[in-house]
Scaffold this motif. Structure first.
Motif, PDB file in Angstrom:
ATOM      1  N   GLU A 121       0.170  -0.828  -0.078  1.00 20.58           N
ATOM      2  CA  GLU A 121      -0.009  -0.109  -0.188  1.00 20.58           C
ATOM      3  C   GLU A 121       0.223   1.300   0.314  1.00 20.58           C
ATOM      4  O   GLU A 121       0.134   1.862  -0.625  1.00 20.58           O
ATOM      5  N   LEU A 122       2.041   1.404   0.778  1.00 21.27           N
ATOM      6  CA  LEU A 122       2.648   1.907   0.781  1.00 21.27           C
ATOM      7  C   LEU A 122       3.403   2.196  -0.337  1.00 21.27           C
ATOM      8  O   LEU A 122       3.974   3.294  -0.912  1.00 21.27           O
ATOM      9  N   SER A 123       4.184   1.437  -1.332  1.00 22.23           N
ATOM     10  CA  SER A 123       4.197   1.843  -2.541  1.00 22.23           C
ATOM     11  C   SER A 123       3.676   2.053  -3.748  1.00 22.23           C
ATOM     12  O   SER A 123       4.263   3.303  -4.206  1.00 22.23           O
ATOM     13  N   ALA A 124       2.136   1.529  -3.906  1.00 22.88           N
ATOM     14  CA  ALA A 124       1.307   2.372  -4.591  1.00 22.88           C
ATOM     15  C   ALA A 124       1.004   3.808  -3.882  1.00 22.88           C
ATOM     16  O   ALA A 124       1.873   4.343  -4.705  1.00 22.88           O
ATOM     17  N   ALA A 125       0.755   4.376  -3.195  1.00 24.76           N
ATOM     18  CA  ALA A 125       0.717   5.763  -2.193  1.00 24.76           C
ATOM     19  C   ALA A 125       2.345   6.336  -2.970  1.00 24.76           C
ATOM     20  O   ALA A 125       1.823   7.761  -3.285  1.00 24.76           O
ATOM     21  N   HIS A 126       3.446   5.634  -2.644  1.00 23.81           N
ATOM     22  CA  HIS A 126       4.609   6.451  -3.705  1.00 23.81           C
ATOM     23  C   HIS A 126       4.268   6.918  -5.435  1.00 23.81           C
ATOM     24  O   HIS A 126       5.091   7.852  -5.795  1.00 23.81           O
ATOM     25  N   GLU A 127       3.845   6.358  -5.450  1.00 24.46           N
ATOM     26  CA  GLU A 127       3.656   5.827  -7.000  1.00 24.46           C
ATOM     27  C   GLU A 127       3.075   6.517  -7.494  1.00 24.46           C
ATOM     28  O   GLU A 127       3.354   7.596  -8.438  1.00 24.46           O
ATOM     29  N   ILE A 128       1.706   7.371  -6.896  1.00 24.19           N
ATOM     30  CA  ILE A 128       0.810   7.842  -6.575  1.00 24.19           C
ATOM     31  C   ILE A 128       0.830   9.759  -6.666  1.00 24.19           C
ATOM     32  O   ILE A 128       1.335  10.613  -7.719  1.00 24.19           O
ATOM     33  N   VAL A 129       2.213   9.446  -6.149  1.00 27.07           N
ATOM     34  CA  VAL A 129       2.521  10.798  -5.253  1.00 27.07           C
ATOM     35  C   VAL A 129       3.788  11.221  -6.471  1.00 27.07           C
ATOM     36  O   VAL A 129       3.579  12.525  -6.675  1.00 27.07           O
ATOM     37  N   GLN A 130       4.439  10.292  -6.856  1.00 28.41           N
ATOM     38  CA  GLN A 130       5.457  10.875  -8.429  1.00 28.41           C
ATOM     39  C   GLN A 130       4.608  11.037  -9.093  1.00 28.41           C
ATOM     40  O   GLN A 130       4.363  11.915  -9.902  1.00 28.41           O
ATOM     41  N   LEU A 131       3.206  10.334  -9.882  1.00 29.50           N
ATOM     42  CA  LEU A 131       2.127  10.680 -11.040  1.00 29.50           C
ATOM     43  C   LEU A 131       1.283  12.542 -10.621  1.00 29.50           C
ATOM     44  O   LEU A 131       1.703  12.917 -11.524  1.00 29.50           O
ATOM     45  N   LEU A 132       1.206  12.504  -9.533  1.00 29.34           N
ATOM     46  CA  LEU A 132       0.883  14.326  -9.022  1.00 29.34           C
ATOM     47  C   LEU A 132       1.947  15.128  -9.823  1.00 29.34           C
ATOM     48  O   LEU A 132       2.121  16.047  -9.713  1.00 29.34           O
TER      49      LEU A 132
END
Length: 447
Positions: A121-132
């Motif tokens: 879940e943390l990996s996915a959250a980091h990925e989304i922040v990168q995309l933003l």
């Protein structure tokens, strides 16, 4: 041995068995095991993950890697401890509690016999922040200690690149060093040669130095726009983590609204997240979204447990001209579909977990492995051994396996985007892009 035949366990078993590893899967649920044994070439064992007897019977003492990915942290911890005592050489466990990843925690993973702790879940959250932070990209992957980035960009009908070959593309932008390393086209994955012509709606994956990425994005006809106002649908593990990461981002002042249907969860998040507005309501309710100003938002992120709702609410946001939409999706069949129906990006926490675990499963000098979403290609960061067949020759003279391209090289702290004249030296770190069937062949060339 994989403990837990749920979504992540199944996904890992599928990937690892295709790579010819001897895989056994242990679970107490017969139905889950039947699904695994019916579709995959792996050994299944019915048993309790916290029983010494069951783990011993399953042969944990002989396994090179024990991967415990049940949905319960405590089970993963106990299974990891027992596995280590019984002789498993390496233990990887999925642990979602932040208490163990805290540097000041009284108990560390190594105290429990766990070598690697993963948190999908943390990996996915980091990925989304990168995309933003990269508004025009559908995928952002950091490589070579963040000095290079791989970005996925979808070419629209009006892109200036339509109809150009990759050679034309490179020669018309000689002031930037970049490399197109993969193309997703109508469900097919191409590892391209210079003569390939770009078409409308191609998903191109471009590697460049991190500081050159904004210029690369401009060449595709897209503009990087500043995203500030973000609405998050779902205060689940991932939703609350994204809100935390954005709230703690000192480089920028984000405006965050989070919508959570469960009143008690919403109340807890409202107390904890001082820099975000937390609302209690149904995140797929068009009236609520309109009332809360979805039309004024720069980005809409849907990370509820219901993936169909995530897709529908993102499509609604896109229809209301929100600049960037990101949906959490777990069914692999939905991933290639998502961009063709108009979503900007999709995130899959199973893939995030697989990528983390994969790095430790690969033999040899593999530093990291990342699966590209929506296409069948992987990014591997390899280190060239002093005896490797790829060293001390220009790339144009190397015979690389079909379905492989070398994208960049990290040598003594400096990064270089690979060209035909690039020479790999011993211990250089090399970014390779390849189709799954070519992974073993290319890995051998670096050993």
């Amino acid at each position: 041995m994989i403990i837990g035949a749920g979504e992540i366990g199944y996904d890992l078993a599928s990937v690892l068995s295709k790579e010819k590893h001897d895989v056994s899967v242990l679970d107490r649920e017969k139905d889950c095991l039947n699904r695994v044994s019916d579709t995959l070439d792996v050994l299944t064992v019915e048993g309790n993950a916290t029983s010494v007897k069951d783990l011993a019977k399953a042969g944990v003492s002989e396994c090179d890697i024990l991967i415990s990915v049940t949905s319960i942290d405590e089970v993963n911890m106990v299974a990891g401890m027992i596995g280590k005592r019984l002789g498993a050489k390496m233990v990887i466990a999925r642990i979602r509690s932040n208490e163990f990843s805290d540097p000041n925690a009284p108990l560390t993973p190594s105290d429990l016999g766990i070598d690697v702790m993963i948190h999908p879940e943390l990996s996915a959250a980091h990925e989304i922040v990168q995309l933003l932070k990269r508004s025009a990209a559908s995928d952002v992957i950091n490589l070579a200690e963040d000095r290079m980035q791989l970005v996925g960009i979808r070419l629209e009908r009006n892109s200036p690149l339509i109809g150009k070959t990759l050679i034309d593309y490179a020669s018309s932008h000689q002031d930037i060093t970049f490399r197109v390393v993969a193309i997703g086209r109508r469900g097919l994955t191409l590892i391209p040669k210079g003569s390939v012509r770009l078409q409308a709606f191609d998903q191109i994956f471009v590697l460049a130095k991190t500081e050159d990425i904004p210029k690369v994005i401009e060449t595709t006809g897209k503009k990087e726009t500043e995203l500030n106002r973000v609405m998050i649908a779902g205060g689940s593990a991932i939703g609350s983590m994204i809100a935390r990461l954005l709230s703690n981002d000192e480089s920028k002042n984000w405006s965050i609204k989070l919508i959570e249907p469960d009143y008690e969860v919403a109340e807890e998040l409202a107390i904890e997240l001082k820099n975000a507005m937390v609302l209690n309501g149904n995140p797929t309710d068009p009236d609520l979204l309109a009332t809360e100003g979805i039309t004024d938002m720069d980005a809409f992120i849907a990370v509820t447990e219901d993936e169909e709702s995530n897709i529908i609410s993102c499509l609604m946001a896109k229809h209301l001209e929100v600049k960037k939409t990101v949906a959490l999706v777990s069914k692999p069949d939905f991933i290639p579909l998502a961009q063709t129906i108009g979503l900007d990006a999709v995130i899959n926490k199973k893939v995030a977990a697989s990528n983390e675990i994969h790095r430790f499963v690969r033999k040899g000098r593999v530093i990291s492995v990342t699966e590209l979403r929506g296409i069948k290609a992987e990014v591997i960061e390899l280190q060239a051994s002093p005896k490797a067949k790829v060293i001390d020759k220009p790339l144009q003279k190397l015979k690389l396996p079909d379905g492989c391209v070398i994208g960049g090289v990290l040598c003594n702290g400096s990064v270089e985007i690979a060209t035909g004249s690039t020479v790999i030296k011993a211990n250089d770190r090399v970014m390779v892009f390849c189709l799954p069937e070519a992974i073993d062949k290319i890995t051998k060339l670096f050993q």
